[in-house]
Design an enzyme around this catalytic site. Structure first.
Site, mmCIF file in Angstrom:
data_model
loop_
_atom_site.group_PDB
_atom_site.id
_atom_site.type_symbol
_atom_site.label_atom_id
_atom_site.label_comp_id
_atom_site.label_asym_id
_atom_site.label_seq_id
_atom_site.Cartn_x
_atom_site.Cartn_y
_atom_site.Cartn_z
ATOM 1 N N LYS A 67 0.849 -1.194 0.000
ATOM 2 C CA LYS A 67 0.000 0.000 0.000
ATOM 3 C C LYS A 67 0.884 1.243 0.000
ATOM 4 O O LYS A 67 1.938 1.256 0.645
ATOM 5 C CB LYS A 67 -0.901 -0.039 1.242
ATOM 6 C CG LYS A 67 -1.983 1.036 1.291
ATOM 7 C CD LYS A 67 -2.855 0.836 2.534
ATOM 8 C CE LYS A 67 -3.942 1.889 2.644
ATOM 9 N NZ LYS A 67 -4.808 1.655 3.834
ATOM 10 N N SER A 142 -9.725 1.722 2.902
ATOM 11 C CA SER A 142 -8.834 2.493 2.056
ATOM 12 C C SER A 142 -7.820 1.637 1.287
ATOM 13 O O SER A 142 -7.241 2.119 0.316
ATOM 14 C CB SER A 142 -8.088 3.522 2.898
ATOM 15 O OG SER A 142 -7.243 2.882 3.826
ATOM 16 N N SER A 166 -9.887 -0.687 7.033
ATOM 17 C CA SER A 166 -9.279 -0.436 5.728
ATOM 18 C C SER A 166 -8.605 -1.637 5.070
ATOM 19 O O SER A 166 -8.260 -1.574 3.897
ATOM 20 C CB SER A 166 -8.257 0.704 5.833
ATOM 21 O OG SER A 166 -8.922 1.932 5.778
#
Lengths: 474, 472
Positions: A67, A142, A166
């Site tokens: 990420k 996210s 997330s």
């Protein structure tokens, strides 16, 4: 070997070990898939030469995606925000060092909501990531880029971060396994902070075997992170056991009350039936303060975020807008660099911490947080693991909630409590809607009892094949 | 002319003497080039986390104990949020709600006692260097452990403020907590001052003073303010709540900013550091390091070593001197002689070094040897000084120096009698004066013999020999 999409990370590693596959070919295969599926917008950047040292582990040589909020030395790191768009990390996050030492190949960085503020990746400065099951829909967030990339088999697995869901919510939207470890299990050093008391890095994988092996690599005390737990390291692969006999599974009434899709509810009931058939005991439980979790989370998370984001001022790194004075450089850079959702959280957090409001908001939220923790403590006296839906709905349409922050915030309603209480939790694929969208079930365990989650999840996985289904792609 | 009471409170920041910074492992050395003692943590790079340096806690606890504070056993930090370019995270990790120590007291030499409101730990900021149309920032200092010590508004005169600072500095140096060098910035002081009508209970309007670089500067600035404020009030004027800067060159204070721009620092508990508790035993153990503070040591020196109060003042004024003295006495148990030699030739040498005690390499043990040789006559006043000069900054072997330089005192009659006769022969005028009854004239002859021995002769023996010879 021409097609690696059907293989788990562990199987790829075994093929590399047995010289049936070279590390280079494994990387090339996935790089090609990344390049052929740029329409998903899952990656921020993918590397011509994947990063990885000569380390060793059960996953040696397997590509992994990261990420875009975890620092990889020498690589662009942006948190999908314009304010950091020109920033290069000057050091490796502890998890990156661990991955390198384990011989994994970092193949690129994945898209996300800006600074991890969101549940859809729509707040990314690079635009939304598409859900590989339905390109009209969001992948969740996210960590939407990581989830979409893994679901589409652009990479065998990825790391994400989870502050209020997330990792788990996008995993559920994309039909994969998303694991949030206990707070303190994985070092946060090098993770660009959103809510420091809530954030935790974790793996997104297609299955529990890979999940357990990745956890083995990334977990552990880190002297660079005072909040990491100085506890003994465990071999999570030993929990890959198909046996839930006597496991006490709690189902909180409050999680099945209102706002939940009927299809989702039925899928979760299906999970409980299956576990029961395999010897688990299903128990109704109460988590009475559940309804306050979202409000509590948005005050604590935004308060911490408002402070964590102060350093992005245009002076030291990232975007700098010109102005005549220092204050105006700050103002112009932050105005131009932060997106709407980031600004919303900064305002919310700044307000909650302001003198005159601090006690009514921040302090009160801390008190409620303690009550939510206590709910779990009480529940775990009677049960071993909690079963809930991961999200009240399956993946929603792009744009559907973008203009309604409150309805967006509510899509994390089932995941937030685990962060507030610091508990380990996982989302696992447990079915599909009639529109062929994945559904995720969430399991929550006691602090530092990741083993129970792995054992329960693995047992469920052994009896089902939802995790084997793949979206159709080019 | 109205009469006013002066009300002063001091806010002192001292850098703690740790090897590394408070939240990372960077060095706290200052001589290094700009931005060389820095890392991602103290530069506030995205993703970094602080790790608390326990050495800072240790020193801070000692200070709090030495200032008679109550120690709060629960230790936690808070973030003080503000935008400022010398603190790259744009928040300072500090203590707000629960400082490390509270409710302490410091006694002044005048026997007055000043209350200590609070003592808390925080991180220092960097340094800004302003150029014509740009500014530079040096982050070497960023993250140096800092202790903020706030006094009660108990100080009633600029001189008391001066005494408070001197006593505080001495204590901090004594317990090894800080160098307390105001010029180098390891001690900084802001002052709050207000005047109120004599005997009144309501306080006047408070003015904050900054930019004082010496203790004397603090006293001067406060004196200036007492005069300015009382004159203003006398003339029916009004004092404004404001911050004023001391201009040492012009010896006056000037307005920097008015208090209207009060900040909301949005303090909240630092989530990157966990709360922890210090154990009672830990605190008890630290008490041994603050057992004897300067005032106690002063009393002990008077009674144990039977020295003059004025001499003890000098020894106690610097911890180094007092320690050096005690160590030397252990080797050569003549306190008075050791003391005289320290206050005399030793300090004279030390004061000639720019960084004073840091240049002293001579061990107290070797130092005591010089004093011993001086007192037993092997060295005289001149040669003892010469030996000291030769070894103070390198700690060479005393006996070797004496041997190599041929400095040992000549006391033998056989070696000296020839030179005595020579001197008598060469100075008939002095001899005549002496024999005519001007006894002082003999010193001229002593001097002549000393010259011939290059200062090595024992002047006492020379004088006796001269007297004996001239009597015949």
């Amino acid at each position: 070997m021409d097609n690696l999409t059907g293989l788990t990370g562990i199987q790829i590693a075994q093929n590399i070990k047995n010289s049936k596959l070279s590390e280079k070919d494994a990387c090339s295969f996935f790089r090609e898939r990344i390049n052929n599926n740029t329409s998903l917008n899952a990656f921020v950047e993918s590397y011509e030469v994947p990063i990885g040292a000569d380390g060793d582990s059960s996953l040696k040589g397997v590509p992994i995606a990261i990420k875009d909020n975890i620092c990889i030395k020498g690589k662009k790191i942006t948190c999908a925000s314009k304010i950091l768009s020109s920033h290069t990390a000057v050091y490796d996050a502890t998890v990156i060092t661990k991955l390198k030492n384990a011989g994994l190949k970092i193949i690129g960085t994945t898209n996300m909501d800006e600074f991890a503020f969101g549940s859809s990746t729509e707040s990314s400065c690079y635009g939304v990531t598409k859900n590989p099951w339905d390109m009209q829909r969001v992948p969740g967030g996210s960590s939407g880029g990581s989830a979409a990339a893994v679901a589409a088999r652009l990479v065998p697995f990825a790391l994400g971060s989870d502050t209020g869901g997330s990792i788990r919510q996008p995993a559920s939207f994309c039909g994969i396994v998303g694991f949030k470890p206990s707070y303190g299990r994985v070092s946060r050093y090098g993770l660009i902070a959103f809510g420091s008391s809530l954030d935790q890095i974790g793996p997104l994988t297609t299955n529990f075997t890979d999940c357990a092996h990745l956890l083995n690599i990334i977990c552990g005390f880190d002297e660079h992170d005072s909040t990491s737990a100085p506890i003994e390291k465990k071999d999570f692969s030993k929990s890959l056991i198909e046996d839930v006999t006597g496991l006490r599974v709690g189902m909180p009434r409050q999680y099945f009350a209102k706002g939940i899709d009927e299809e989702i509810k039925n899928a979760i009931l299906g999970v409980s039936r299956l576990l029961k058939e395999k010897g688990a005991a299903i128990v109704d439980i109460d988590l009475p303060h559940t309804e306050y979790a979202v409000a509590t989370y948005y005050i604590i998370g935004s308060s911490e975020a408002s402070s964590n984001l102060q350093r992005f001022d245009g002076i030291k790194y990232g975007l700098r807008e010109s102005a005549s004075g220092l204050m105006d450089i700050y103002k112009n850079s932050r105005r131009a660099g932060f997106g709407d959702e980031s600004k919303r959280r900064i305002f919310l957090g700044t307000y909650s911490l302001s003198s005159g409001y601090y006690d009514a908001y921040y302090v009160r939220a801390l008190k409620v947080r303690t009550l939510i923790k206590k709910d779990f403590d009480d529940a775990f006296k009677k049960i071993d693991v909690i079963l809930t839906p991961t999200s009240p709905t399956a993946a929603f349409k792009i744009g559907e909630k973008a203009t309604d922050p409150l309805s967006m915030y509510l899509s994390d309603i089932y995941t937030i409590s685990a962060n507030l209480a610091g508990l380990p939790a996982v989302s696992l694929p447990c079915g599909f809607t009639k529109n062929n969208l994945p559904i995720g079930a969430q399991l929550i365990a006691k602090e530092f009892d990741e083993e129970t989650l792995i054992r329960a999840g693995y047992s469920y996985q052994c009896a089902t094949d939802y995790h084997k289904r793949m979206p159709e792609l080019k | 002319m109205q009469e006013f009471d002066t009300v002063i409170g001091l806010e002192v920041h001292v850098q703690l003497n740790t090897n590394s910074k408070i939240f990372c492992s960077c060095s706290t050395k200052f001589e290094n080039p700009a931005n060389s003692n820095i890392c991602p943590v103290c530069c506030g790079y995205p993703g970094v986390l602080p790790v608390f340096n326990k050495q800072a806690l240790l020193l801070a606890i000692r200070v709090a104990l030495a200032l008679n504070c109550k120690i709060n056993k629960k230790i936690y930090f808070e973030r003080k949020n503000y935008f400022y370019p010398d603190l790259p995270k744009n928040y300072q990790i500090s203590q707000y709600k629960m400082p490390l120590g509270e409710g302490g007291a410091l006694s002044l030499p005048t026997e007055k006692t000043i209350g200590i409101t609070r003592v808390h730990l925080e991180e220092d900021a960097g340094k800004l260097i302003h150029k014509e149309n740009y500014s530079l920032v040096d982050l070497n200092r960023t993250g140096t452990p800092l202790l903020e010590i706030v006094s009660n508004p108990d100080i009633t005169s600029p001189q008391d403020a001066f005494d408070y600072l001197s006593s505080l500095k001495l204590i901090l140096q004594y317990i090894g907590a800080s160098e307390c060098n105001m010029e180098k910035g390891s001690l900084r002081c802001d002052a709050n001052i207000s005047l109120k009508n004599k005997g009144a209970s309501t306080l006047g309007v408070k003015v904050e003073l900054k930019n004082m670089n010496t203790f004397k500067g603090v006293r001067d600035a406060l004196e200036y303010e007492v005069t300015r404020q009382s004159k203003t009030l006398d003339e029916g004027g009004k004092i404004f709540q404001e911050t004023r800067l001391w201009d040492a060159d012009r010896q006056k204070t000037e307005v920097m900013r008015s208090k209207e721009e009060a900040h909301d620092y949005r303090y909240f508990p630092e989530p990157d550091l966990l709360d922890f508790f210090v154990e009672e035993e830990f605190i008890e153990n630290e008490k041994q390091f603050v057992k004897e503070l300067p005032q106690d040591r002063h009393k002990r020196f008077l009674s144990q070593y039977k020295l003059q109060a004025l001499d003890v003042d000098v020894l106690i004024s610097e911890k180094f001197l007092a320690d050096y003295f005690e160590e030397a006495v252990k080797e050569f148990n003549e306190p008075k002689k050791i003391c005289n030699f320290i206050i005399g030739p030793f300090l004279e040498q030390v004061n000639a070094f720019p960084d004073r005690f840091q240049s002293v390499k001579l061990s107290a043990k070797n130092f005591s040897k010089i004093v011993k040789y001086f007192s037993n006559g092997l060295l005289n006043n001149l040669t003892a000084k010469k030996v000291l000069v030769l070894c103070i900054s390198n700690n060479s072997d005393i006996d070797e120096i004496i041997k190599n330089e041929g400095l040992s005192q000549v006391s033998g009659e056989a070696e000296l009698s020839g030179l005595v006769l020579e001197a008598i022969k060469e100075s008939p005028k002095a001899v005549k004066e002496y024999t005519e009854g001007k006894s002082q004239a003999i010193m001229f002859l002593v001097g002549a013999v000393m010259k011939k021995t290059k200062g090595k002769a024992n002047p006492k023996v020379v004088k006796e020999l001269l007297e004996k010879t001239l009597k015949r």
